[in-house]
Enzyme design. Structure first.
Site, PDB file in Angstrom:
ATOM      1  N   ARG A  40     -12.189  76.808-115.036  1.00  0.00           N
ATOM      2  CA  ARG A  40     -12.384  75.624-114.178  1.00  0.00           C
ATOM      3  C   ARG A  40     -12.761  74.414-115.024  1.00  0.00           C
ATOM      4  O   ARG A  40     -12.427  73.279-114.699  1.00  0.00           O
ATOM      5  CB  ARG A  40     -13.447  75.883-113.091  1.00  0.00           C
ATOM      6  N   TYR A  93       1.229  56.721 -99.033  1.00  0.00           N
ATOM      7  CA  TYR A  93       1.466  58.118 -98.648  1.00  0.00           C
ATOM      8  C   TYR A  93       0.514  58.504 -97.501  1.00  0.00           C
ATOM      9  O   TYR A  93      -0.684  58.200 -97.554  1.00  0.00           O
ATOM     10  CB  TYR A  93       1.226  59.001 -99.877  1.00  0.00           C
ATOM     11  N   ASP A 165      -0.444  55.096-107.667  1.00  0.00           N
ATOM     12  CA  ASP A 165       0.216  56.374-107.414  1.00  0.00           C
ATOM     13  C   ASP A 165       1.657  56.203-107.903  1.00  0.00           C
ATOM     14  O   ASP A 165       2.466  55.521-107.272  1.00  0.00           O
ATOM     15  CB  ASP A 165       0.149  56.702-105.921  1.00  0.00           C
ATOM     16  N   LYS A 190       5.943  66.853-107.336  1.00  0.00           N
ATOM     17  CA  LYS A 190       7.205  66.162-107.139  1.00  0.00           C
ATOM     18  C   LYS A 190       7.986  66.128-108.473  1.00  0.00           C
ATOM     19  O   LYS A 190       8.304  67.181-108.984  1.00  0.00           O
ATOM     20  CB  LYS A 190       6.940  64.768-106.584  1.00  0.00           C
TER      21      LYS A 190
HETATM   22  C1  LIG Z   1       3.305  64.324-102.178  1.00  0.00           C
HETATM   23  C2  LIG Z   1       2.601  63.077-102.514  1.00  0.00           C
HETATM   24  C3  LIG Z   1       1.209  63.057-102.670  1.00  0.00           C
HETATM   25  C4  LIG Z   1       0.354  64.282-102.439  1.00  0.00           C
HETATM   26  O1  LIG Z   1       0.614  65.275-103.365  1.00  0.00           O
HETATM   27  P1  LIG Z   1       0.372  66.845-103.111  1.00  0.00           P
HETATM   28  O2  LIG Z   1       0.788  67.459-104.383  1.00  0.00           O
HETATM   29  O3  LIG Z   1       1.213  67.234-101.926  1.00  0.00           O
HETATM   30  O4  LIG Z   1      -1.076  67.014-102.806  1.00  0.00           O
HETATM   31  C5  LIG Z   1       0.624  61.864-103.034  1.00  0.00           C
HETATM   32  N1  LIG Z   1       1.355  60.734-103.210  1.00  0.00           N
HETATM   33  C6  LIG Z   1       2.683  60.712-103.061  1.00  0.00           C
HETATM   34  C7  LIG Z   1       3.430  59.449-103.265  1.00  0.00           C
HETATM   35  C8  LIG Z   1       3.360  61.878-102.699  1.00  0.00           C
HETATM   36  O5  LIG Z   1       4.686  61.849-102.530  1.00  0.00           O
END
Ligand SMILES: *Cc1c(COP(=O)(O)O)cnc(C)c1O
Length: 375
Positions: A40, A93, A165, A190
């Site tokens: 961790r 998001y 992000d 992603k």
């Molecule tokens: C999917 C996504 C998230 C969240 O990510 P997870 O891995 O599902 O927790 C945050 N920001 C954007 C732009 C996303 O597409």
């Protein structure tokens, strides 16, 4: 066992590491980066992922987390405490908005949402307690592109941090820290992992002290990433450069075809010359525009359902950025919980369909979409 000399990092599937004696233990605490104690707190695989993304983004340090959500949580906590206020781009998001609205609000962190048009005029929204702006390089689902250099300068002039992000762009298109952002974060789920088989996140800080703070938040809240997931993400990351080229190439071809198709009312893709931020996107993305696009069919549920039933290469799957194409329906998923008025304001209509264009042979994708659009 000295003959074992693996070319790539093996999976260190161990929750803990052994120490020979008290001297070794003291040596660890004298320099906690000298070896591993407990997974961790740090593990060779999660460190490899964090270091690799840190290098791509040109950061001062990074932490790998168990999801994109965990990484957004860590980034906000790195700068905020009870009583603070954050600004957030309105077309953020859905999970980020839910986190701010339902959980961080309970911890005493307030939020104000900023419409896209107002992102460069933040002064009227600032309070003495405002700490940061959270925004995305490219918004979901309309792919509006933020001018990160301009945004960073504006935030810093107001004493705010800029948290970006960068999930939709990936570091192959855009490196927010190089444009002045303080934190760049990703849902590794992603593009970075890229194969729809991992849930993970990573946050990169421009400043070493902030990076250390992120690491501490990861360890103490238990947000860090497991060895197996880290290993898969590192494996995915190795082809990110190749994949982003193909995603971008295919998405441009799909967007161009859709824009000329009589059944399609509108296409949202930064690579099209008709996109409102096309020039900015070209500059900020180094000529690549990514694999995400949205299009507007007739505002009729049956038309959308028919398209979903007919397409074979774009299965409905409410995620994105995998090597295999998929589609999503913002009104029914990410933006379902909003009021009709909010949906209207954000341009989320009945006919809006979001495509995640994969790396399959593009002619096959085009042929599939053409047949699916026939009524
Ligand atoms: C999917 C996504 C998230 C969240 O990510 P997870 O891995 O599902 O927790 C945050 N920001 C954007 C732009 C996303 O597409």
């Amino acid at each position: 066992m000295t003959f074992i000399n693996p070319k790539i990092t093996p999976i260190y599937q161990s929750s803990v590491f052994k120490f020979e004696d008290l001297n070794e233990l003291d040596a660890y605490f004298a320099d906690t980066s000298s070896r591993y104690l407990y997974s961790r707190n740090g593990n060779p695989n999660s460190d490899e992922l964090a270091d690799a993304v840190n290098q791509l983004e040109g950061g001062a340090g990074a932490v790998a987390t168990s999801s994109g959500m965990a990484t957004i949580f860590a980034a906000i906590l790195a700068y905020c405490q009870a009583g603070d206020h954050v600004l957030c781009a309105a077309d953020i998001y859905g999970g980020s908005a839910a986190l701010l609205n339902t959980e961080l609000s309970r911890m005493g962190i307030a939020v104000t949402y900023v419409p896209f048009e107002q992102l460069y005029e933040l002064a009227p929204l600032c309070r003495p307690t405002t700490r940061l702006l959270l925004a995305e390089t490219m918004s979901n689902p309309l792919l509006r592109v933020a001018d990160l250099g301009r945004l960073a300068a504006h935030c810093h002039a107001l004493g705010l941090k800029l948290v970006v992000d960068n999930t939709f762009a990936s570091p192959m298109l855009t490196r927010p820290l190089q444009l002045g952002a303080d934190i760049s974060l990703h849902s590794v789920t992603k593009y970075i992992a890229g194969h729809s088989d991992v849930t993970a996140g990573v946050t990169v800080a421009a400043d070493a002290e902030v990076a250390a703070r992120l690491k501490q938040i990861g360890v103490l809240y238990g947000l860090t990433l497991s060895p197996m997931e880290s290993w898969l993400a590192v494996r995915g990351l190795k082809t990110l450069r190749l994949r982003m080229r193909e995603h971008s190439h295919n998405a441009l071809a799909v967007a161009t075809m859709l824009a000329a198709h009589p059944a399609v009312r509108e296409v949202y893709y930064p690579g099209l010359p008709t996109h409102a931020q096309h020039a900015l996107a070209a500059e900020q993305g180094g000529g690549l525009f990514g694999g995400m696009l949205s299009c507007k069919l007739a505002d009729d549920r049956e038309v959308v359902s028919n398209f979903m039933r007919r397409t074979e290469r774009f299965p409905f799957a409410p995620s994105l950025a995998g090597v295999d194409s998929s589609l999503s329906y913002p009104l029914g998923t990410s933006h379902r919980a909003l009021t009709a008025e909010q949906q209207q304001d954000l341009g989320i209509t009945t006919g809006l369909v979001r495509l995640s264009v994969g790396i399959e042979p593009v002619e096959e994708l085009l042929a599939d979409l053409r047949q699916a659009l026939e009524s």
